[in-house]
Scaffold this active site. Structure first.
Site, PDB file in Angstrom:
ATOM      1  CB  CYS A  80      70.139  88.553  19.062  1.00 53.81           C
ATOM      2  SG  CYS A  80      71.105  88.915  17.592  1.00 53.81           S
ATOM      3  CG  ASN A  81      65.394  86.514  15.177  1.00 51.81           C
ATOM      4  OD1 ASN A  81      64.540  85.648  15.154  1.00 51.81           O
ATOM      5  ND2 ASN A  81      65.130  87.743  15.612  1.00 51.81           N
ATOM      6  CB  THR A  82      71.931  87.486  14.089  1.00 53.83           C
ATOM      7  OG1 THR A  82      71.008  88.257  13.315  1.00 53.83           O
ATOM      8  CG2 THR A  82      73.201  87.280  13.317  1.00 53.83           C
ATOM      9  CE1 TYR A  85      77.382  91.236  18.234  1.00 57.41           C
ATOM     10  CE2 TYR A  85      76.167  89.246  18.796  1.00 57.41           C
ATOM     11  CZ  TYR A  85      77.042  90.253  19.153  1.00 57.41           C
ATOM     12  OH  TYR A  85      77.566  90.270  20.419  1.00 57.41           O
ATOM     13  N   GLY A  86      74.622  90.785  12.152  1.00 58.98           N
ATOM     14  CA  GLY A  86      74.050  90.111  10.982  1.00 58.98           C
ATOM     15  C   GLY A  86      74.940  90.094   9.763  1.00 58.98           C
ATOM     16  CB  CYS A 134      65.972  91.225  12.626  1.00 59.41           C
ATOM     17  SG  CYS A 134      67.116  92.380  13.417  1.00 59.41           S
TER      18      CYS A 134
HETATM   19  N1  DGL Z   1      68.675  92.046  16.515  1.00 62.78           N
HETATM   20  C1  DGL Z   1      69.396  91.065  15.797  1.00 62.78           C
HETATM   21  C2  DGL Z   1      68.491  89.924  15.332  1.00 62.78           C
HETATM   22  O1  DGL Z   1      67.454  89.684  15.903  1.00 62.78           O
HETATM   23  C3  DGL Z   1      70.350  91.423  14.727  1.00 62.78           C
HETATM   24  C4  DGL Z   1      70.837  92.756  14.417  1.00 62.78           C
HETATM   25  C5  DGL Z   1      72.284  92.732  13.980  1.00 62.78           C
HETATM   26  O2  DGL Z   1      72.579  92.567  12.785  1.00 62.78           O
HETATM   27  O3  DGL Z   1      73.132  92.883  14.861  1.00 62.78           O
HETATM   28  O4  DGL Z   1      68.815  89.212  14.411  1.00 62.78           O
END
Ligand code: DGL
Length: 257
Positions: free
Chosen positions: A75-77, A44-45, A185
């Site tokens: 997920c922080n993103t 996602y990032g 992340c």
């Molecule tokens: N696990 C995700 C986060 O905490 C992001 C990883 C991704 O780029 O999908 O940001």
């Protein structure tokens, strides 16, 4: 109104959120948890804000149809892209989005050098900058985008020479200069050992998984949605948009890591 017996939904772009799920299980072992990883659309990032927002909202809509009693965006993103909108859509739902543990890091090192490792989107988005403005105080908070790092974890590659090489390339410039590192992340706690080996154990590592778990527990309690029978063992259900055996095996491996 939610149902006490329903599961708590936990969501990530892939398997990173397992680092949050394992803390949730420690804090609420008696709760059922439904973990959904969207590995087919990961990472996602490196996507656009709109794409991540749309994906996240559609997953949460499905959790609501399933009757989940609470949601953790592990997920922080996805949190930076969608949590504000989700709060508007579901104002009474116990919903917690993980965010980089800048506050505890600054509390520990008020004038220290703190590196925040996260995806390009988390580093770019306003949410992190507001967090640093609000809690950064006199600390020197250094944001570092780490494109490519989550892919190692998604592939189950967490202690190979390649991951050490990748991390050395990005961390060597900061060696000897840091007091703390924030793992911004949810995939990164799985390479924590490699980060410690490279930077040295005197550097403190911060990860938001435990704080997020305590917060969802508090929110569920407030809503009267925590189970009363704390002696039972909760069920863990795993689903992934990439429904492969590799992801299933890796999920259980990381959960027990
Ligand atoms: N696990 C995700 C986060 O905490 C992001 C990883 C991704 O780029 O999908 O940001």
């Amino acid at each position: 109104m939610g149902n006490v017996d329903a599961p708590i939904a936990v969501f990530d772009s892939g398997l990173g959120g397992v680092s949050v799920l394992r803390e949730m299980i420690k804090v609420m072992p008696y709760e059922d948890m439904y973990y959904f990883g969207d590995s087919i659309n990961a990472p996602y990032g490196t996507k656009s804000l709109e794409q991540v927002r749309e994906l996240t909202i559609s997953h949460v809509e499905r959790f609501m149809e399933m009757g989940a009693k609470g949601v953790v965006v592990a997920c922080n993103t996805a949190t930076s892209a969608a949590v504000r909108k989700l709060r508007q859509m579901y104002p009474t739902l116990p919903l917690v989005g993980i965010e980089p543990a800048v506050k505890p890091a600054v509390e520990r090192f008020p004038t220290g050098n703190i590196l925040v490792m996260a995806t390009p989107m988390t580093i770019r988005e306003e949410k992190l900058h507001r967090l640093i403005e609000r809690f950064g105080g006199d600390a020197n908070v250094i944001p570092l985008a780490c494109p490519g790092l989550m892919d190692f974890v998604e592939a189950g590659n967490i202690d190979s020479p390649e991951i050490y090489g990748f991390l050395r390339d990005i961390l060597d410039p900061y060696k000897g200069q840091l007091d703390g590192v924030v793992l911004g992340c949810t995939h990164y706690p799985f390479v924590r050992r490699a980060i410690e080996d490279i930077l040295g154990e005197q550097v403190a590592i911060f990860d938001g998984g435990y704080g997020t778990s305590k917060e969802i527990k508090r929110r569920l309690n407030e809503a009267g949605l925590l189970r009363k029978d704390t002696q039972r063992k909760g069920e863990i259900i795993f689903e992934n948009s990439n429904n492969s055996q590799q992801k299933r095996d890796l999920f259980w491996k990381l959960l027990n890591y």
